[in-house]
Write an enzyme that holds these catalytic residues in place. Structure first.
Site, PDB file in Angstrom:
ATOM      1  N   ASP A   1      -4.118  -9.867 -15.751  1.00 43.55           N
ATOM      2  CA  ASP A   1      -4.627 -10.566 -16.061  1.00 43.55           C
ATOM      3  C   ASP A   1      -6.405 -10.422 -16.498  1.00 43.55           C
ATOM      4  O   ASP A   1      -6.594  -8.996 -16.533  1.00 43.55           O
ATOM      5  CB  ASP A   1      -5.213 -10.909 -14.085  1.00 43.55           C
ATOM      6  CG  ASP A   1      -5.856 -12.468 -13.990  1.00 43.55           C
ATOM      7  OD1 ASP A   1      -6.278 -13.207 -14.621  1.00 43.55           O
ATOM      8  OD2 ASP A   1      -5.885 -12.806 -12.706  1.00 43.55           O
TER       9      ASP A   1
ATOM     10  N   ASP B   1      -2.190  -0.748  -3.812  1.00 47.78           N
ATOM     11  CA  ASP B   1      -1.697  -0.481  -5.199  1.00 47.78           C
ATOM     12  C   ASP B   1      -0.781  -0.285  -5.990  1.00 47.78           C
ATOM     13  O   ASP B   1       0.477  -0.882  -5.660  1.00 47.78           O
ATOM     14  CB  ASP B   1      -2.753   0.772  -4.852  1.00 47.78           C
ATOM     15  CG  ASP B   1      -1.382   1.940  -3.715  1.00 47.78           C
ATOM     16  OD1 ASP B   1      -0.132   1.370  -4.383  1.00 47.78           O
ATOM     17  OD2 ASP B   1      -1.732   2.047  -2.877  1.00 47.78           O
TER      18      ASP B   1
ATOM     19  N   HIS C   1      -3.453 -17.266  -5.440  1.00 47.04           N
ATOM     20  CA  HIS C   1      -4.465 -16.275  -4.827  1.00 47.04           C
ATOM     21  C   HIS C   1      -5.401 -17.323  -4.898  1.00 47.04           C
ATOM     22  O   HIS C   1      -6.290 -17.090  -3.715  1.00 47.04           O
ATOM     23  CB  HIS C   1      -5.194 -14.989  -6.007  1.00 47.04           C
ATOM     24  CG  HIS C   1      -5.637 -15.604  -6.843  1.00 47.04           C
ATOM     25  ND1 HIS C   1      -4.671 -16.690  -8.181  1.00 47.04           N
ATOM     26  CD2 HIS C   1      -6.702 -15.663  -7.283  1.00 47.04           C
ATOM     27  CE1 HIS C   1      -5.931 -16.302  -8.577  1.00 47.04           C
ATOM     28  NE2 HIS C   1      -6.732 -15.815  -8.935  1.00 47.04           N
ATOM     29  N   ASP C   2      -5.947 -18.317  -5.287  1.00 45.12           N
ATOM     30  CA  ASP C   2      -7.227 -19.767  -5.043  1.00 45.12           C
ATOM     31  C   ASP C   2      -6.374 -20.659  -4.189  1.00 45.12           C
ATOM     32  O   ASP C   2      -7.531 -21.343  -3.545  1.00 45.12           O
ATOM     33  CB  ASP C   2      -7.623 -19.846  -6.238  1.00 45.12           C
ATOM     34  CG  ASP C   2      -8.046 -18.744  -6.903  1.00 45.12           C
ATOM     35  OD1 ASP C   2      -8.814 -18.410  -6.971  1.00 45.12           O
ATOM     36  OD2 ASP C   2      -8.156 -19.008  -8.029  1.00 45.12           O
TER      37      ASP C   2
ATOM     38  N   ASN D   1      -0.590   4.424  -0.511  1.00 45.86           N
ATOM     39  CA  ASN D   1      -1.507   5.910   0.062  1.00 45.86           C
ATOM     40  C   ASN D   1      -1.840   5.648   1.075  1.00 45.86           C
ATOM     41  O   ASN D   1      -3.247   6.806   1.588  1.00 45.86           O
ATOM     42  CB  ASN D   1      -2.260   6.061  -1.338  1.00 45.86           C
ATOM     43  CG  ASN D   1      -3.587   5.277  -1.448  1.00 45.86           C
ATOM     44  OD1 ASN D   1      -3.531   4.040  -0.636  1.00 45.86           O
ATOM     45  ND2 ASN D   1      -4.610   5.379  -2.548  1.00 45.86           N
TER      46      ASN D   1
ATOM     47  N   ASP E   1       1.199  -1.335   0.132  1.00 49.56           N
ATOM     48  CA  ASP E   1      -0.427  -0.069  -0.188  1.00 49.56           C
ATOM     49  C   ASP E   1       1.318   1.038   0.174  1.00 49.56           C
ATOM     50  O   ASP E   1       1.631   1.168   0.643  1.00 49.56           O
ATOM     51  CB  ASP E   1      -0.891  -0.238   1.460  1.00 49.56           C
ATOM     52  CG  ASP E   1      -1.679   1.266   1.501  1.00 49.56           C
ATOM     53  OD1 ASP E   1      -1.923   1.746   0.149  1.00 49.56           O
ATOM     54  OD2 ASP E   1      -2.051   1.596   2.107  1.00 49.56           O
TER      55      ASP E   1
ATOM     56  N   GLU F   1      -5.362 -20.141 -17.932  1.00 53.24           N
ATOM     57  CA  GLU F   1      -5.974 -20.607 -16.797  1.00 53.24           C
ATOM     58  C   GLU F   1      -7.054 -21.548 -17.554  1.00 53.24           C
ATOM     59  O   GLU F   1      -7.858 -21.647 -17.865  1.00 53.24           O
ATOM     60  CB  GLU F   1      -7.054 -20.014 -15.672  1.00 53.24           C
ATOM     61  CG  GLU F   1      -6.821 -20.722 -14.050  1.00 53.24           C
ATOM     62  CD  GLU F   1      -7.937 -20.042 -13.089  1.00 53.24           C
ATOM     63  OE1 GLU F   1      -7.377 -20.319 -12.476  1.00 53.24           O
ATOM     64  OE2 GLU F   1      -8.660 -19.518 -14.277  1.00 53.24           O
TER      65      GLU F   1
ATOM     66  N   ASP G   1      -7.938 -15.840 -17.047  1.00 50.64           N
ATOM     67  CA  ASP G   1      -8.741 -16.803 -16.312  1.00 50.64           C
ATOM     68  C   ASP G   1      -9.826 -17.421 -16.822  1.00 50.64           C
ATOM     69  O   ASP G   1     -10.540 -17.351 -17.879  1.00 50.64           O
ATOM     70  CB  ASP G   1      -9.921 -15.405 -15.318  1.00 50.64           C
ATOM     71  CG  ASP G   1     -10.310 -15.688 -14.578  1.00 50.64           C
ATOM     72  OD1 ASP G   1      -9.453 -16.262 -13.714  1.00 50.64           O
ATOM     73  OD2 ASP G   1     -11.762 -15.765 -14.587  1.00 50.64           O
TER      74      ASP G   1
HETATM   75  C1  NOJ Z   1     -10.424 -18.001 -11.380  1.00 48.21           C
HETATM   76  C2  NOJ Z   1      -9.452 -16.672 -10.676  1.00 48.21           C
HETATM   77  O1  NOJ Z   1      -8.548 -17.388 -10.393  1.00 48.21           O
HETATM   78  C3  NOJ Z   1     -10.416 -16.815  -9.485  1.00 48.21           C
HETATM   79  O2  NOJ Z   1      -9.826 -16.640  -8.550  1.00 48.21           O
HETATM   80  C4  NOJ Z   1     -11.490 -16.265  -9.836  1.00 48.21           C
HETATM   81  O3  NOJ Z   1     -13.375 -16.297  -8.930  1.00 48.21           O
HETATM   82  C5  NOJ Z   1     -12.395 -16.670 -10.869  1.00 48.21           C
HETATM   83  N1  NOJ Z   1     -11.536 -17.553 -11.826  1.00 48.21           N
HETATM   84  C6  NOJ Z   1     -13.472 -16.182 -11.117  1.00 48.21           C
HETATM   85  O4  NOJ Z   1     -13.277 -15.431 -12.344  1.00 48.21           O
END
Ligand code: NOJ
Length: 546
Positions: free
Chosen positions: A104, A35, A321-322, A29, A27, A247, A205
């Site tokens: 992305d 950001d 991130h998932d 700010n 971050d 992906e 994605d």
């Molecule tokens: C895959 C992404 O990696 C995930 O974070 C997202 O929730 C879903 N696609 C929907 O866009």
């Protein structure tokens, strides 16, 4: 547009990608949310690590229902992250640090606040109506029983139209209708606009879900999928020299030869998940926990390594991130945190494909175990409610959330031991992992034996020895329950990668004799050449002597 001189390999083949989840990185700010200017401040850190490209999770304008994977304007930056000028500055400054920016692209769905959808729901004759997937129905009768990934039905009723729209994710993420050539053209123009801004690549994605056929209950791998991707690639990516990664949860080794065809007709590579779902009970949801079958894990890696050799390209990753943090998931986040983090890195970076490092992986960041009130992820929050409604007890639900919640990966980056970990001067949007006082970038960078420096060395080795990029893979000891051993061979050069996946010392016997030079190892003192201590990993350059 980029790039380095042309060799027989495209530039991205020896690249290492670093994924940034912008709201949790830095971050600048003081609003508690990461950001773009924050990322710019940290470019020297990333250059020091040695990465070639940053995959930036979405920063486009979005109501943030799914943290930016619900885009309401593909050609603007969400004010939470900065401005288009900040983005241009990031692209340019990153190049000065020899880093390309991969953005992305979320093309399976948009936000329900995108102007296309706002128009589309005005009337059935609106020119944008057909940009989305609609079916007639009555309030009590849905077109079918398909479910959305984040819970509930995949169909949402719009009374003014007497129609349902289809959404594979949240109700605020209506699916785009790729059957419509006008929509496809708008998407291509938007991508070309980004390419002109100097973007180095794209991550696509859930791209395997764009050719959905809801009437047949088909989401991934619809019949027109590769036709759509080939058109997309021809109209956009092939006009530049980009790294593109699709992906695809529904990928297998056969369709990946299409996705990542070396003739460049689709993408550079896939990002598929077969290895990472192996602790999921067969036929069950990801929340139903099962122990990892390590022998199966090796088989799966070996299958991908051998099937794609010279005819496709894969991503190598443990985290994103998932996914939960790998050191907590399949390593050991207690006594052997540092050893197991390095072992996992060794196994992955020794294979063929493009390694992805997810922010904080290079520090050995771990999972968290919060109370439910602390979680922010839509999937986690919905799952909790859904399972409570179904009568589950709170404890097992929380056990699953602690093990698998996407927020494990999304806690803010741990830069130092000051208040808010150097991530922000304000309370972060998601609670920091309390272990930031010891696990942080400042400590890692000042310790020459740290996980950070180990990753740095692995990246250097990939650049130094072409066998890391092009070598042919061979698995040894396939049935060994603790050890993974494989070689990579290119011309006269052979690498041997060996690793102990568990916490007991193990001796091993390889089916060949060798002389070897040790390139990297996560233990200082060598013991017997073929005895591996807990989570020990080594890479040798070898000459086989029989
Ligand atoms: C895959 C992404 O990696 C995930 O974070 C997202 O929730 C879903 N696609 C929907 O866009």
């Amino acid at each position: 547009m980029l790039l380095t001189q042309k060799t027989s390999n495209p530039w991205w083949k020896d690249a290492v990608v670093y994924q940034i989840y912008p709201r949790s990185f830095q971050d600048s700010n003081g609003d508690g949310i990461g950001d773009l200017q924050g990322i710019i401040q940290r470019l020297p850190y990333l250059e020091q690590l040695g990465i070639d490209a940053i995959w930036l999770s979405p920063v486009c304008r979005s109501p943030q229902d799914d943290n930016g994977y619900d885009i309401s304007d593909y050609q603007d930056i969400d004010p939470m992250f900065g401005t288009l000028d900040d983005m241009d500055e990031l692209i340019q400054k990153a190049k000065q640090h020899n880093i390309q920016i991969i953005i992305d692209l979320v093309l399976n769905h948009s936000s329900d606040e995108h102007r296309w959808f706002l128009e589309a729901r005005k009337s059935k004759t609106n020119p944008y109506h057909d940009y989305y997937v609609w079916r007639d129905g009555t309030p009590d009768e849905k077109p079918n029983d398909m479910l959305a990934a984040f819970g509930g039905s995949a169909w949402e009723w719009v009374p003014e139209l007497g129609q349902y729209y289809f959404h594979q994710f949240s109700v605020k993420q209506p699916d785009l209708n790729w059957e419509n050539p006008k929509l496809r053209r708008e998407i291509y123009d938007m991508i070309l606009w980004w390419m002109n801004r100097g973007i180095g690549g794209f991550r696509l994605d859930v791209i395997d879900q764009i050719a959905k056929e809801p009437d047949k209950k088909i989401t991934a791998n619809g019949s027109r999928l590769h036709e759509f991707i080939q058109e997309l690639s021809k109209e956009t990516f092939q006009k530049g020299d980009l790294i593109t990664v699709g992906e695809a949860w529904g990928a297998n080794t056969e369709n990946t030869k299409l996705y990542s065809n070396p003739d460049n007709s689709e993408f550079s590579m896939v990002f598929q998940f077969e290895h990472i779902c192996l602790d999921q009970q067969e036929g069950k949801e990801k929340w139903d926990l099962a122990p990892l079958d390590f022998v199966k894990l090796k088989q799966v890696f070996a299958k991908w390594q051998t099937s794609l050799y010279q005819c496709g390209w894969n991503s190598l990753f443990w985290n994103n991130h998932d996914l939960p943090r790998i050191v907590s998931r399949w390593g050991n986040d207690g006594e052997y945190r540092e050893k197991s983090a390095k072992m996992l890195a060794t196994l992955l970076h020794g294979m063929q494909g493009t390694p992805y490092i997810y922010q904080g992986e290079e520090l050995g960041m771990t999972n968290v175990s919060y109370d439910i009130e602390e979680y922010r992820d839509i999937e986690t929050v919905n799952l909790y409610q859904e399972r409570l409604d179904k009568g589950y007890d709170k404890d097992p639900i929380m056990q699953s959330i602690h093990a698998k919640s996407r927020d494990n990966a999304r806690t803010p980056m741990q830069w130092d031991d000051t208040a808010y970990a150097g991530f922000s001067t304000a309370k972060p949007w998601l609670k920091l992992n309390p272990n930031y006082v010891t696990i942080n970038a400042k400590n890692e960078c000042s310790n020459p034996d740290s996980i950070f420096h180990y990753y740095q060395k692995l990246i250097c080795l990939r650049k130094q020895y072409p066998v890391f990029v092009d070598g042919k893979f061979e698995l040894y000891l396939p049935d060994d329950p603790d050890i993974m051993a494989y070689t990579r061979t290119l011309d006269n050069e052979t690498l041997l990668v060996i690793a102990n996946f568990h916490d007991q010392t193990r001796s091993i016997e390889l089916p060949f004799a060798m002389d070897g030079e040790l390139l990297i190892s996560n233990y200082e003192q060598m013991t017997e050449p073929m005895t591996l201590r807990p989570y020990e990993a080594r890479i040798y350059r070898i000459v086989r002597t029989n």
